[in-house]
Design an enzyme around this catalytic site. Structure first.
Site, PDB file in Angstrom:
ATOM      1  N   LEU A 135      62.315   0.833  28.216  1.00 44.11           N
ATOM      2  CA  LEU A 135      62.613   1.293  29.584  1.00 44.11           C
ATOM      3  C   LEU A 135      63.196   2.700  29.640  1.00 44.11           C
ATOM      4  CD1 LEU A 135      63.987  -2.135  30.896  1.00 44.11           C
ATOM      5  CD2 LEU A 135      61.649  -1.255  30.955  1.00 44.11           C
ATOM      6  N   ASP A 172      67.755 -10.934  20.602  1.00 47.52           N
ATOM      7  CA  ASP A 172      67.785  -9.926  19.539  1.00 47.52           C
ATOM      8  C   ASP A 172      69.204  -9.394  19.373  1.00 47.52           C
ATOM      9  OD1 ASP A 172      66.151  -7.839  17.847  1.00 47.52           O
ATOM     10  OD2 ASP A 172      67.552  -6.650  19.033  1.00 47.52           O
ATOM     11  N   ASN A 218      62.384  -9.050  34.455  1.00 51.68           N
ATOM     12  CA  ASN A 218      61.787  -8.678  33.170  1.00 51.68           C
ATOM     13  C   ASN A 218      61.041  -9.832  32.507  1.00 51.68           C
ATOM     14  OD1 ASN A 218      62.911  -6.222  33.664  1.00 51.68           O
ATOM     15  ND2 ASN A 218      64.579  -6.397  32.178  1.00 51.68           N
ATOM     16  N   TYR A 237      75.610  -4.494  15.834  1.00 50.00           N
ATOM     17  CA  TYR A 237      75.992  -4.550  17.254  1.00 50.00           C
ATOM     18  C   TYR A 237      77.382  -5.192  17.440  1.00 50.00           C
ATOM     19  CZ  TYR A 237      70.940  -3.805  18.120  1.00 50.00           C
ATOM     20  OH  TYR A 237      69.650  -3.329  18.133  1.00 50.00           O
ATOM     21  N   HIS A 273      67.614  -2.944   9.345  1.00 50.33           N
ATOM     22  CA  HIS A 273      67.789  -2.222  10.612  1.00 50.33           C
ATOM     23  C   HIS A 273      67.166  -0.821  10.600  1.00 50.33           C
ATOM     24  CE1 HIS A 273      70.608  -2.260  14.314  1.00 50.33           C
ATOM     25  NE2 HIS A 273      69.638  -1.413  14.528  1.00 50.33           N
ATOM     26  N   LYS A 298      66.804  -5.115  27.611  1.00 45.87           N
ATOM     27  CA  LYS A 298      68.213  -5.486  27.801  1.00 45.87           C
ATOM     28  C   LYS A 298      68.600  -5.209  29.254  1.00 45.87           C
ATOM     29  CE  LYS A 298      72.321  -3.071  27.560  1.00 45.87           C
ATOM     30  NZ  LYS A 298      73.010  -1.870  27.083  1.00 45.87           N
ATOM     31  N   SER A 299      69.312  -6.116  29.875  1.00 45.46           N
ATOM     32  CA  SER A 299      69.868  -5.844  31.195  1.00 45.46           C
ATOM     33  C   SER A 299      71.140  -6.641  31.369  1.00 45.46           C
ATOM     34  CB  SER A 299      68.880  -6.225  32.305  1.00 45.46           C
ATOM     35  OG  SER A 299      69.524  -6.036  33.552  1.00 45.46           O
ATOM     36  N   ILE A 346      61.789  -6.546  24.017  1.00 43.47           N
ATOM     37  CA  ILE A 346      63.154  -7.102  24.008  1.00 43.47           C
ATOM     38  C   ILE A 346      64.032  -6.310  24.979  1.00 43.47           C
ATOM     39  CG2 ILE A 346      63.172  -8.228  21.743  1.00 43.47           C
ATOM     40  CD1 ILE A 346      64.229  -5.604  20.537  1.00 43.47           C
ATOM     41  N   LYS A 371      69.769  -8.388  12.320  1.00 45.16           N
ATOM     42  CA  LYS A 371      69.378  -7.273  11.450  1.00 45.16           C
ATOM     43  C   LYS A 371      70.474  -6.978  10.439  1.00 45.16           C
ATOM     44  CE  LYS A 371      67.315  -5.307  15.617  1.00 45.16           C
ATOM     45  NZ  LYS A 371      68.277  -5.592  16.702  1.00 45.16           N
TER      46      LYS A 371
HETATM   47  N1  NAP Z   1      66.194  -1.591  16.005  1.00 38.59           N
HETATM   48  C1  NAP Z   1      66.741  -0.551  16.619  1.00 38.59           C
HETATM   49  O1  NAP Z   1      67.047   0.496  16.021  1.00 38.59           O
HETATM   50  C2  NAP Z   1      66.984  -0.647  18.097  1.00 38.59           C
HETATM   51  C3  NAP Z   1      67.331   0.516  18.829  1.00 38.59           C
HETATM   52  C4  NAP Z   1      67.535   0.380  20.201  1.00 38.59           C
HETATM   53  C5  NAP Z   1      67.385  -0.850  20.818  1.00 38.59           C
HETATM   54  N2  NAP Z   1      67.079  -1.964  20.079  1.00 38.59           N
HETATM   55  C6  NAP Z   1      66.975  -3.307  20.691  1.00 38.59           C
HETATM   56  O2  NAP Z   1      66.149  -3.200  21.853  1.00 38.59           O
HETATM   57  C7  NAP Z   1      66.884  -3.629  23.004  1.00 38.59           C
HETATM   58  C8  NAP Z   1      66.417  -2.885  24.262  1.00 38.59           C
HETATM   59  O3  NAP Z   1      66.551  -1.489  24.119  1.00 38.59           O
HETATM   60  P1  NAP Z   1      67.679  -0.661  24.910  1.00 38.59           P
HETATM   61  O4  NAP Z   1      68.969  -1.389  24.829  1.00 38.59           O
HETATM   62  O5  NAP Z   1      67.566   0.731  24.456  1.00 38.59           O
HETATM   63  O6  NAP Z   1      67.278  -0.695  26.413  1.00 38.59           O
HETATM   64  P2  NAP Z   1      66.042  -1.027  27.382  1.00 38.59           P
HETATM   65  O7  NAP Z   1      65.795  -2.477  27.400  1.00 38.59           O
HETATM   66  O8  NAP Z   1      64.929  -0.098  27.098  1.00 38.59           O
HETATM   67  O9  NAP Z   1      66.696  -0.558  28.751  1.00 38.59           O
HETATM   68  C9  NAP Z   1      67.942  -1.009  29.199  1.00 38.59           C
HETATM   69  C10 NAP Z   1      68.315  -0.208  30.423  1.00 38.59           C
HETATM   70  O10 NAP Z   1      67.360  -0.434  31.462  1.00 38.59           O
HETATM   71  C11 NAP Z   1      67.985  -1.001  32.603  1.00 38.59           C
HETATM   72  N3  NAP Z   1      67.100  -2.083  33.087  1.00 38.59           N
HETATM   73  C12 NAP Z   1      66.731  -3.206  32.430  1.00 38.59           C
HETATM   74  N4  NAP Z   1      65.872  -3.928  33.176  1.00 38.59           N
HETATM   75  C13 NAP Z   1      65.703  -3.254  34.336  1.00 38.59           C
HETATM   76  C14 NAP Z   1      64.959  -3.513  35.504  1.00 38.59           C
HETATM   77  N5  NAP Z   1      64.182  -4.586  35.647  1.00 38.59           N
HETATM   78  N6  NAP Z   1      65.032  -2.611  36.521  1.00 38.59           N
HETATM   79  C15 NAP Z   1      65.808  -1.501  36.401  1.00 38.59           C
HETATM   80  N7  NAP Z   1      66.548  -1.216  35.308  1.00 38.59           N
HETATM   81  C16 NAP Z   1      66.494  -2.090  34.277  1.00 38.59           C
HETATM   82  C17 NAP Z   1      69.316  -1.536  32.137  1.00 38.59           C
HETATM   83  O11 NAP Z   1      70.267  -1.430  33.148  1.00 38.59           O
HETATM   84  P3  NAP Z   1      70.844  -2.750  33.895  1.00 38.59           P
HETATM   85  O12 NAP Z   1      71.782  -3.395  32.923  1.00 38.59           O
HETATM   86  O13 NAP Z   1      71.530  -2.166  35.073  1.00 38.59           O
HETATM   87  O14 NAP Z   1      69.684  -3.610  34.251  1.00 38.59           O
HETATM   88  C18 NAP Z   1      69.664  -0.580  30.994  1.00 38.59           C
HETATM   89  O15 NAP Z   1      70.255   0.610  31.464  1.00 38.59           O
HETATM   90  C19 NAP Z   1      68.336  -3.354  22.588  1.00 38.59           C
HETATM   91  O16 NAP Z   1      69.260  -3.984  23.437  1.00 38.59           O
HETATM   92  C20 NAP Z   1      68.320  -3.840  21.168  1.00 38.59           C
HETATM   93  O17 NAP Z   1      68.380  -5.252  21.124  1.00 38.59           O
HETATM   94  C21 NAP Z   1      66.848  -1.860  18.738  1.00 38.59           C
END
Ligand code: NAP
Length: 305
Positions: free
Chosen positions: A201, A46, A271, A51, A120, A261-262, A259, A80
């Site tokens: 997360l 994604d 994950n 981005y 988006h 992110k790590s 989706i 997006k």
């Molecule tokens: N459409 C939109 O408006 C929108 C908005 C926000 C996000 N998104 C999409 O959704 C994706 C995910 O959302 P997000 O970036 O907010 O974050 P997320 O996936 O909810 O969380 C990422 C955070 O969690 C930690 N993490 C990930 N896996 C883990 C695990 N197994 N154990 C412990 N910690 C873990 C990561 O740290 P580490 O790196 O240390 O693992 C990072 O700090 C984005 O990257 C983007 O592609 C879309």
């Protein structure tokens, strides 16, 4: 596609259940991350115009496809369209500008079609409609397999339908036990629009801890994340999985795509490991009670509101 990473079926459409998020991963770092994720077995990436990392994703995809191990059709790529918000001093994209932005994304990604292209965020209705008309044209002409929206609520989607345009295939929105959007999800399910959960997360103590990664996560939420006796911690222990796995499986149980992110190889692997356990009714009921209201991923508040 490997049976180990099942796809979700939403009215006969196949979209991988798990993908890799790339928000706030810069263009230089994203290339190695995507290569690593594809090697681990991720089949959905994604990204977004906003981005500023599509070129890095493209370099990773190009290198991966050159290895000849996995055909293009087995990898699902989402990007997006940045809609443009006049209130932030941006020019909202017209129909033609949306088509041009799509071509630019495709160019950077080094692809000749996209699997999923999303608007988006919703800003002005008339702009949403012009942009959605462009995405519908891209689907009709085979440039993209599925089209969707992100951060749209029911009335945003209804305004597209009222303009005589097709329904979205997907709505990518913030969804996790603290932000469950039950009415919007019921509407999406009734209309066979796949909910794709982002920021699954949020409830983890280490979610976006880097100072430059802003959000609307408040002090009460931070404290709850760090509580060793939290409901989420207890339920993860009951199922002998990590809290991240519990949160991601919660979304899969409800039929959402995820989706996460790590940047950590062990987290990336963990994950993907979501299919050796299930959440029972009792666990789902307990998680269902954790609702705290609007999403917190965007620092200025949940854009679907
Ligand atoms: N459409 C939109 O408006 C929108 C908005 C926000 C996000 N998104 C999409 O959704 C994706 C995910 O959302 P997000 O970036 O907010 O974050 P997320 O996936 O909810 O969380 C990422 C955070 O969690 C930690 N993490 C990930 N896996 C883990 C695990 N197994 N154990 C412990 N910690 C873990 C990561 O740290 P580490 O790196 O240390 O693992 C990072 O700090 C984005 O990257 C983007 O592609 C879309």
């Amino acid at each position: 596609m490997s049976a180990r990473f099942p796809t979700l079926l939403a009215s006969h459409r196949q979209i991988p259940a798990i993908g890799l998020g790339t928000y706030q991963v810069d263009d230089a770092a994203v290339q190695a991350l995507v290569c690593q994720a594809l090697t681990l077995g991720y089949r959905h990436i994604d990204t977004a115009e906003g981005y500023h990392n599509e070129a890095g994703v493209g370099r990773a995809l190009s290198a991966y496809f050159k290895q000849g191990l996995t055909p293009r059709e087995d990898i699902f790529i989402t990007s997006k369209l940045w809609s443009g918000n006049a209130n932030w001093g941006q020019v909202p994209k017209t129909y033609d500008a949306s088509l041009a932005a799509f071509e630019s994304s495709l160019d950077k990604l080094q692809l000749d079609y996209l699997d999923l292209y999303l608007i988006h965020a919703p800003f002005k209705t008339q702009d949403n409609i012009a942009q959605w008309r462009a995405l519908s044209h891209l689907k009709k002409t085979g440039r993209v397999r599925f089209i969707g929206v992100s951060n749209f609520n029911q009335s945003h989607i209804e305004s597209l339908i009222k303009a005589g345009l097709p329904k979205p295939d997907v709505n990518q929105i913030e969804l996790h036990p603290w932000c469950q959007k039950p009415e919007l999800v019921a509407y999406l399910m009734a209309n066979k629009i796949l909910p794709m959960a982002y920021s699954s997360l949020v409830a983890l103590a280490n979610w976006r801890t880097e100072p430059q990664l802003e959000s609307a996560k408040n002090v009460q939420m931070m404290q709850l994340s760090q509580d060793p006796n939290s409901v989420i911690q207890g339920l993860a222990a009951k199922h002998q999985v990590s809290q991240a796995q519990l949160l991601l499986r919660w979304a899969l149980e409800l039929g959402y795509a995820v989706i996460p992110k790590s940047l950590q190889p062990n987290h990336l692997a963990e994950n993907l490991e979501l299919f050796h356990f299930k959440l029972d009714d009792e666990t789902m009921t307990e998680l269902g009670k954790l609702e705290m209201g609007e999403g917190v991923s965007w620092p200025n508040g949940d854009p679907s509101k």
